[in-house]
Design a protein around this motif. Structure first.
Motif, PDB file in Angstrom:
ATOM      1  N   PRO A   1       0.826  -1.212   0.000  1.00 53.12           N
ATOM      2  CA  PRO A   1       0.000   0.000   0.000  1.00 53.12           C
ATOM      3  C   PRO A   1       0.855   1.255   0.000  1.00 53.12           C
ATOM      4  O   PRO A   1       2.083   1.198   0.068  1.00 53.12           O
ATOM      5  N   GLU A   2       0.201   2.398  -0.072  1.00 49.54           N
ATOM      6  CA  GLU A   2       0.875   3.684   0.044  1.00 49.54           C
ATOM      7  C   GLU A   2       1.457   3.786   1.453  1.00 49.54           C
ATOM      8  O   GLU A   2       0.770   3.560   2.433  1.00 49.54           O
ATOM      9  N   LEU A   3       2.762   4.071   1.546  1.00 53.60           N
ATOM     10  CA  LEU A   3       3.461   3.958   2.825  1.00 53.60           C
ATOM     11  C   LEU A   3       4.025   5.274   3.345  1.00 53.60           C
ATOM     12  O   LEU A   3       4.673   5.288   4.391  1.00 53.60           O
ATOM     13  N   SER A   4       3.785   6.365   2.670  1.00 53.42           N
ATOM     14  CA  SER A   4       4.459   7.616   3.017  1.00 53.42           C
ATOM     15  C   SER A   4       4.115   8.121   4.422  1.00 53.42           C
ATOM     16  O   SER A   4       4.874   8.889   5.015  1.00 53.42           O
ATOM     17  N   ALA A   5       2.981   7.672   4.968  1.00 53.38           N
ATOM     18  CA  ALA A   5       2.582   8.136   6.299  1.00 53.38           C
ATOM     19  C   ALA A   5       3.394   7.486   7.417  1.00 53.38           C
ATOM     20  O   ALA A   5       3.396   7.968   8.548  1.00 53.38           O
ATOM     21  N   PHE A   6       4.120   6.403   7.092  1.00 54.83           N
ATOM     22  CA  PHE A   6       4.863   5.672   8.116  1.00 54.83           C
ATOM     23  C   PHE A   6       6.236   6.313   8.332  1.00 54.83           C
ATOM     24  O   PHE A   6       7.279   5.720   8.069  1.00 54.83           O
ATOM     25  N   THR A   7       6.216   7.511   8.825  1.00 56.90           N
ATOM     26  CA  THR A   7       7.430   8.329   8.877  1.00 56.90           C
ATOM     27  C   THR A   7       8.475   7.836   9.870  1.00 56.90           C
ATOM     28  O   THR A   7       9.652   8.166   9.740  1.00 56.90           O
ATOM     29  N   GLN A   8       8.062   7.050  10.872  1.00 56.57           N
ATOM     30  CA  GLN A   8       8.987   6.575  11.897  1.00 56.57           C
ATOM     31  C   GLN A   8       9.344   5.100  11.736  1.00 56.57           C
ATOM     32  O   GLN A   8      10.040   4.540  12.584  1.00 56.57           O
ATOM     33  N   LEU A   9       8.907   4.478  10.659  1.00 57.46           N
ATOM     34  CA  LEU A   9       9.112   3.039  10.481  1.00 57.46           C
ATOM     35  C   LEU A   9      10.595   2.697  10.353  1.00 57.46           C
ATOM     36  O   LEU A   9      11.316   3.291   9.557  1.00 57.46           O
ATOM     37  N   LYS A  10      11.025   1.724  11.160  1.00 51.80           N
ATOM     38  CA  LYS A  10      12.420   1.291  11.167  1.00 51.80           C
ATOM     39  C   LYS A  10      12.608  -0.059  10.467  1.00 51.80           C
ATOM     40  O   LYS A  10      13.633  -0.290   9.825  1.00 51.80           O
ATOM     41  N   ILE A  11      11.621  -0.937  10.629  1.00 49.71           N
ATOM     42  CA  ILE A  11      11.742  -2.304  10.110  1.00 49.71           C
ATOM     43  C   ILE A  11      10.480  -2.664   9.338  1.00 49.71           C
ATOM     44  O   ILE A  11       9.371  -2.552   9.866  1.00 49.71           O
ATOM     45  N   LEU A  12      10.657  -3.084   8.086  1.00 53.23           N
ATOM     46  CA  LEU A  12       9.541  -3.530   7.252  1.00 53.23           C
ATOM     47  C   LEU A  12       9.821  -4.955   6.803  1.00 53.23           C
ATOM     48  O   LEU A  12      10.790  -5.222   6.082  1.00 53.23           O
ATOM     49  N   LEU A  13       8.964  -5.879   7.261  1.00 52.60           N
ATOM     50  CA  LEU A  13       9.131  -7.303   6.981  1.00 52.60           C
ATOM     51  C   LEU A  13       8.056  -7.755   6.001  1.00 52.60           C
ATOM     52  O   LEU A  13       6.868  -7.767   6.331  1.00 52.60           O
ATOM     53  N   LEU A  14       8.477  -8.148   4.813  1.00 49.34           N
ATOM     54  CA  LEU A  14       7.557  -8.591   3.769  1.00 49.34           C
ATOM     55  C   LEU A  14       7.884 -10.011   3.310  1.00 49.34           C
ATOM     56  O   LEU A  14       7.486 -10.421   2.219  1.00 49.34           O
ATOM     57  N   SER A  15       8.607 -10.749   4.102  1.00 42.52           N
ATOM     58  CA  SER A  15       9.057 -12.081   3.700  1.00 42.52           C
ATOM     59  C   SER A  15       7.879 -13.026   3.483  1.00 42.52           C
ATOM     60  O   SER A  15       6.823 -12.904   4.109  1.00 42.52           O
ATOM     61  N   ASP A  16       8.057 -13.974   2.564  1.00 38.92           N
ATOM     62  CA  ASP A  16       7.088 -15.027   2.260  1.00 38.92           C
ATOM     63  C   ASP A  16       5.803 -14.503   1.628  1.00 38.92           C
ATOM     64  O   ASP A  16       4.792 -15.193   1.636  1.00 38.92           O
ATOM     65  N   CYS A  17       5.830 -13.292   1.095  1.00 42.16           N
ATOM     66  CA  CYS A  17       4.689 -12.798   0.313  1.00 42.16           C
ATOM     67  C   CYS A  17       4.917 -13.237  -1.133  1.00 42.16           C
ATOM     68  O   CYS A  17       5.383 -12.463  -1.976  1.00 42.16           O
TER      69      CYS A  17
ATOM     70  N   LEU B   1       3.671 -11.154  -4.148  1.00 41.91           N
ATOM     71  CA  LEU B   1       4.009  -9.729  -4.250  1.00 41.91           C
ATOM     72  C   LEU B   1       4.756  -9.456  -5.552  1.00 41.91           C
ATOM     73  O   LEU B   1       5.791 -10.056  -5.821  1.00 41.91           O
ATOM     74  N   GLU B   2       4.231  -8.532  -6.351  1.00 42.74           N
ATOM     75  CA  GLU B   2       4.820  -8.213  -7.650  1.00 42.74           C
ATOM     76  C   GLU B   2       5.411  -6.808  -7.705  1.00 42.74           C
ATOM     77  O   GLU B   2       6.313  -6.555  -8.504  1.00 42.74           O
ATOM     78  N   HIS B   3       4.913  -5.903  -6.869  1.00 44.22           N
ATOM     79  CA  HIS B   3       5.359  -4.514  -6.939  1.00 44.22           C
ATOM     80  C   HIS B   3       5.488  -3.918  -5.542  1.00 44.22           C
ATOM     81  O   HIS B   3       4.682  -4.215  -4.658  1.00 44.22           O
ATOM     82  N   LEU B   4       6.476  -3.061  -5.385  1.00 43.18           N
ATOM     83  CA  LEU B   4       6.566  -2.209  -4.203  1.00 43.18           C
ATOM     84  C   LEU B   4       6.068  -0.834  -4.603  1.00 43.18           C
ATOM     85  O   LEU B   4       6.523  -0.273  -5.603  1.00 43.18           O
ATOM     86  N   HIS B   5       5.124  -0.294  -3.845  1.00 41.01           N
ATOM     87  CA  HIS B   5       4.597   1.040  -4.152  1.00 41.01           C
ATOM     88  C   HIS B   5       5.750   2.047  -4.121  1.00 41.01           C
ATOM     89  O   HIS B   5       6.607   1.993  -3.224  1.00 41.01           O
ATOM     90  N   PRO B   6       5.812   2.967  -5.079  1.00 43.50           N
ATOM     91  CA  PRO B   6       6.905   3.945  -5.122  1.00 43.50           C
ATOM     92  C   PRO B   6       7.077   4.744  -3.827  1.00 43.50           C
ATOM     93  O   PRO B   6       8.172   5.242  -3.544  1.00 43.50           O
ATOM     94  N   SER B   7       6.016   4.827  -3.034  1.00 39.76           N
ATOM     95  CA  SER B   7       6.093   5.579  -1.776  1.00 39.76           C
ATOM     96  C   SER B   7       7.061   4.952  -0.789  1.00 39.76           C
ATOM     97  O   SER B   7       7.416   5.583   0.216  1.00 39.76           O
ATOM     98  N   ILE B   8       7.525   3.731  -1.071  1.00 37.90           N
ATOM     99  CA  ILE B   8       8.490   3.100  -0.167  1.00 37.90           C
ATOM    100  C   ILE B   8       9.748   3.959  -0.040  1.00 37.90           C
ATOM    101  O   ILE B   8      10.427   3.936   0.988  1.00 37.90           O
TER     102      ILE B   8
END
Length: 261
Positions: free
Chosen positions: A41-57, A60-67
């Motif tokens: 999803p759109e991720l720009s609001a997660f301004t304090q995010l330190k760790i993003l775990l997307l394993s075993d998806c 998943l074909e695309h990472l939203h550019p907001s990453i």
């Protein structure tokens, strides 16, 4: 690392309704085993995010550019995302990223923008069997310490590899498409402690390897196309070679050398 709740189920393809409200405080987001997730999803609001775990998806074909707006992100885990063929150029915006895990994903190329990740210390692409090329911009990763390209389809190393002044471990084992000569710039890695070329098809090591003053372990096991060895660093403690018409250098100076049984 603290335990992270898995906020998505295997059949999920969306973001829970409660999450946006907590986005500005969230430090760790575990989005794992979401087999039907096609795009983050759109991720720009997660301004304090330190760790993003997307394993075993797996789907998943695309990472939203907001990453690319996750400027506080330290760890990005994309292991086993086998449907993911490419990273968006926007990942170059992850200025604080230190760990990038791509193991056993479908990645076919690494974007040139990776050179902007100046704090990156660990890059794992183990078992990325469709990965054929490493961009020259990798030489800009001045803080990179561990580069694992084991079991990838890369055909050559870029000469820019010599720019990795803090690289300690370089694992290229079982890269069966890696053949010919290793670039002479490999000798420009003053911090390199371990170089693993097991079961590659390299034919030549450059004379510059003798300049690897920190090198302790050199693995050339199964390199049956290797014609000869140049002078090696005297500080080497572990050398693995397959002796098949291989002209070995004088080894008497390696008083700490251990051999592979």
């Amino acid at each position: 690392m603290p335990l992270v709740p898995r906020l998505f189920g295997a059949a999920s393809s969306g973001i829970p309704s409660f999450l946006p409200q907590a986005s500005k405080q969230l430090k760790v987001l575990g989005v794992q085993d979401c087999y039907n997730l096609r795009c983050t999803p759109e991720l720009s609001a997660f301004t304090q995010l330190k760790i993003l775990l997307l394993s075993d998806c797996y789907g998943l074909e695309h990472l939203h550019p907001s990453i690319g707006e996750l400027t506080s992100l330290v760890t990005l885990d994309l292991r086993y995302c086998r449907g993911l063929k490419e990273l968006p150029e926007e990942v170059g915006g992850l200025k604080d990223l230190k760990v990038l895990l791509l193991d056993d994903s479908g990645i076919t190329a690494i974007p040139s923008s990776i050179g902007s990740l100046r704090k990156l210390k660990t890059l794992h692409a183990f078992m990325c069997k469709s990965l054929r090329e490493i961009p020259n911009s990798i030489g800009d990763l001045q803080n990179l310490q561990y580069l694992n390209l084991q079991y990838t389809a890369i055909e050559k190393l870029p000469s820019a590899i010599g720019g990795l002044k803090n690289l300690q471990i370089l694992n290229l084992s079982y890269c069966r498409s890696l053949k010919g000569a290793i670039p002479s710039e490999i000798g420009d890695l003053p911090s390199l402690e371990s170089l693993d070329l097991e079961w590659t098809r390299i034919s030549d090591l450059p004379e510059s390897v003798r300049n690897l003053s920190s090198l302790q372990s050199l693995n050339l096991w199964g390199c049956k196309e290797l014609r000869s060895l140049p002078e090696l660093p005297s500080g080497l403690t572990c050398l693995s070679v397959t002796c098949q018409s291989l002209g070995l250098p004088q080894l008497l100076c390696f008083i700490h050398l251990k051999t592979r049984s």
